[in-house]
Design a protein around this motif. Structure first.
Motif, PDB file in Angstrom:
ATOM      1  N   LYS A 134     -46.707  31.968  41.350  1.00 44.09           N
ATOM      2  CA  LYS A 134     -45.652  33.027  42.000  1.00 44.09           C
ATOM      3  C   LYS A 134     -44.830  33.669  40.977  1.00 44.09           C
ATOM      4  O   LYS A 134     -44.656  34.868  40.922  1.00 44.09           O
ATOM      5  N   GLU A 138     -44.728  37.775  39.951  1.00 38.30           N
ATOM      6  CA  GLU A 138     -43.337  38.170  40.196  1.00 38.30           C
ATOM      7  C   GLU A 138     -43.115  39.103  38.682  1.00 38.30           C
ATOM      8  O   GLU A 138     -42.811  40.197  38.687  1.00 38.30           O
ATOM      9  N   ARG A 147     -36.952  46.477  39.984  1.00 38.04           N
ATOM     10  CA  ARG A 147     -36.617  45.195  40.649  1.00 38.04           C
ATOM     11  C   ARG A 147     -36.323  45.734  42.158  1.00 38.04           C
ATOM     12  O   ARG A 147     -36.821  44.957  42.934  1.00 38.04           O
ATOM     13  N   TYR A 150     -39.539  46.236  43.969  1.00 36.76           N
ATOM     14  CA  TYR A 150     -40.390  44.960  44.081  1.00 36.76           C
ATOM     15  C   TYR A 150     -39.864  44.398  45.437  1.00 36.76           C
ATOM     16  O   TYR A 150     -40.405  43.732  46.136  1.00 36.76           O
ATOM     17  N   GLU A 151     -38.498  44.154  45.365  1.00 37.73           N
ATOM     18  CA  GLU A 151     -37.651  43.357  46.574  1.00 37.73           C
ATOM     19  C   GLU A 151     -38.216  44.162  47.870  1.00 37.73           C
ATOM     20  O   GLU A 151     -38.479  43.556  48.804  1.00 37.73           O
ATOM     21  N   GLU A 152     -38.308  45.397  47.788  1.00 38.39           N
ATOM     22  CA  GLU A 152     -38.658  46.089  48.962  1.00 38.39           C
ATOM     23  C   GLU A 152     -40.037  45.907  49.360  1.00 38.39           C
ATOM     24  O   GLU A 152     -40.613  45.423  50.528  1.00 38.39           O
ATOM     25  N   LYS A 154     -41.905  43.209  48.290  1.00 40.50           N
ATOM     26  CA  LYS A 154     -42.259  41.631  48.714  1.00 40.50           C
ATOM     27  C   LYS A 154     -41.443  41.449  50.208  1.00 40.50           C
ATOM     28  O   LYS A 154     -42.199  40.535  50.862  1.00 40.50           O
ATOM     29  N   THR A 155     -40.659  41.878  50.812  1.00 37.41           N
ATOM     30  CA  THR A 155     -40.066  41.885  51.941  1.00 37.41           C
ATOM     31  C   THR A 155     -40.983  42.559  53.089  1.00 37.41           C
ATOM     32  O   THR A 155     -41.288  41.869  54.014  1.00 37.41           O
ATOM     33  N   PHE A 156     -41.352  43.619  52.747  1.00 34.86           N
ATOM     34  CA  PHE A 156     -41.901  44.537  53.831  1.00 34.86           C
ATOM     35  C   PHE A 156     -43.504  45.045  53.693  1.00 34.86           C
ATOM     36  O   PHE A 156     -44.082  45.291  54.550  1.00 34.86           O
ATOM     37  N   GLY A 157     -43.846  44.617  52.427  1.00 34.82           N
ATOM     38  CA  GLY A 157     -45.277  44.709  52.115  1.00 34.82           C
ATOM     39  C   GLY A 157     -45.589  46.073  51.759  1.00 34.82           C
ATOM     40  O   GLY A 157     -46.859  46.497  51.105  1.00 34.82           O
TER      41      GLY A 157
END
Length: 351
Positions: A134, A138, A147, A150-152, A154-157
């Motif tokens: 993982k 990342e 970043r 990436y966070e968006e 990771k959260t919503f695909g």
């Protein structure tokens, strides 16, 4: 059926072997079928001869203190090794104290415990491997997208395309790279580019910019996205100046000499992840097109920028006019040349 027979059947059913031992000489005076099955028929024989592996002081401790002893021994009556839990307690009698020896086969329990321990170890190992994988994924994704993006993702695909009305872009391209690559070993070329782009990444990070991509020998970075930055124009200009300074210092001590042209652009841009199976974060729009076009009009070792950026840069950089230039897709534009201001605040930075 007598009470003693019933008790014997019950003990056998629950897998308990029982023996009675005379304390004075450690002789067995009674043993049930389960005990005989495990240790053999030995009434009158000494206890220690049957229970091999029993702690030498176990019986002495029971006789001295009266406390119950509990331990485990391993036997091999046939081909399979059995784990037997042994409990010895004192049963006082009028003439000669007796010891009650209770034995229970816990082989299956220990096997299950061993299986559980092995499974737990395997789960922990797999969990650590998944965590490492993982982290690798990342780091890989953070190399191709900011970043916040990436966070968006990771959260919503998915990543929603965003319009950024005010950003600045720096575009660098090396002079005569095609000829250099043709006459140089590919391993050397890639090693050189890796060293240079790694240094560029440190410079870009230092000034709060984001490296978007490299295309062959071209290097593209942006300031003002995904987080708005009021001084985005000066940020990319500082990066451009430090790029050239780094190359000049590197050329002094390296065999291969690198020269670059740099273009700056400012305006609107759209950022989003492109692709379904292979993810790439990319930037499009007027600011990117401008930087790409203007680097062509910069002399080697120089930085070309639109006159619209002059007001934002004039306090920290040396600005000279290039003049009006016809640029494909953008029409006639007034261009300026940007250079380090040796008396300004920009001179104190490394590279």
């Amino acid at each position: 059926m007598s009470i003693s027979t019933i008790n014997e059947h019950l003990l056998r059913a629950i897998g308990v072997g029982v023996a009675i031992v005379r304390a004075s000489d450690m002789a067995l005076i009674f043993q049930n079928e389960s005990f005989t099955e495990w240790f053999g028929a030995a009434e009158g024989g000494p206890l220690n001869a049957l229970l091999e592996g029993l702690e030498p002081d176990a019986v002495a401790g029971v006789l001295a203190s009266g406390d119950r002893f509990a331990g485990e021994i391993r036997i091999k009556p046939k081909r399979r090794t059995l784990v037997i839990a042994v409990s010895i307690s004192l049963a006082p009698a009028q003439e000669d104290p007796l010891l009650v020896v209770e034995c229970q086969n816990i082989t299956r329990i220990r096997e299950l415990e061993s299986m559980i321990d092995s499974y737990s170890t395997m789960v922990e190992r797999n969990t650590r491997e998944l965590e490492r994988e993982k982290e690798r994924v990342e780091r890989l994704l953070l190399n191709v997208m900011p970043r916040a993006v990436y966070e968006e993702f990771k959260t919503f695909g998915v990543v929603t395309p965003q319009l950024y009305p005010e950003v600045s872009v720096v575009m660098l391209d090396f002079v005569d790279f095609t000829d250099f690559a043709a006459r140089t070993d590919p391993t050397v070329t890639l090693g050189e580019l890796n060293d240079i782009f790694t240094a560029f990444d440190r410079i870009v990070e230092q000034y709060g910019c984001e490296r978007i991509k490299t295309i062959g020998d071209a290097y593209l970075a942006v300031a003002g996205m995904p987080d708005a930055t009021p001084d985005h124009a000066t940020a990319v200009a500082h990066c451009a100046v430090r790029f050239l300074r780094y190359l000049n210092r590197r050329n002094e001590s390296h065999q291969h000499k690198w020269r670059a042209r740099i273009g700056l652009g400012s305006g609107a841009a759209v950022g989003s992840v492109v692709g379904i199976q292979k993810y790439v974060y990319d930037v499009f729009g007027p600011a990117v097109n401008m930087a790409s076009r203007l680097q062509i009009f910069a002399n080697p070792g120089n930085i070309a920028a639109p006159e619209s950026m002059k007001f934002a840069l004039i306090d920290e950089f040396q600005i000279t006019d290039i003049g009006t230039v016809a640029i494909k897709g953008l029409g006639d534009m007034e261009l300026i040349n940007v250079a380090a201001n040796l008396q300004g605040s920009g001179a104190a930075r490394p590279f």
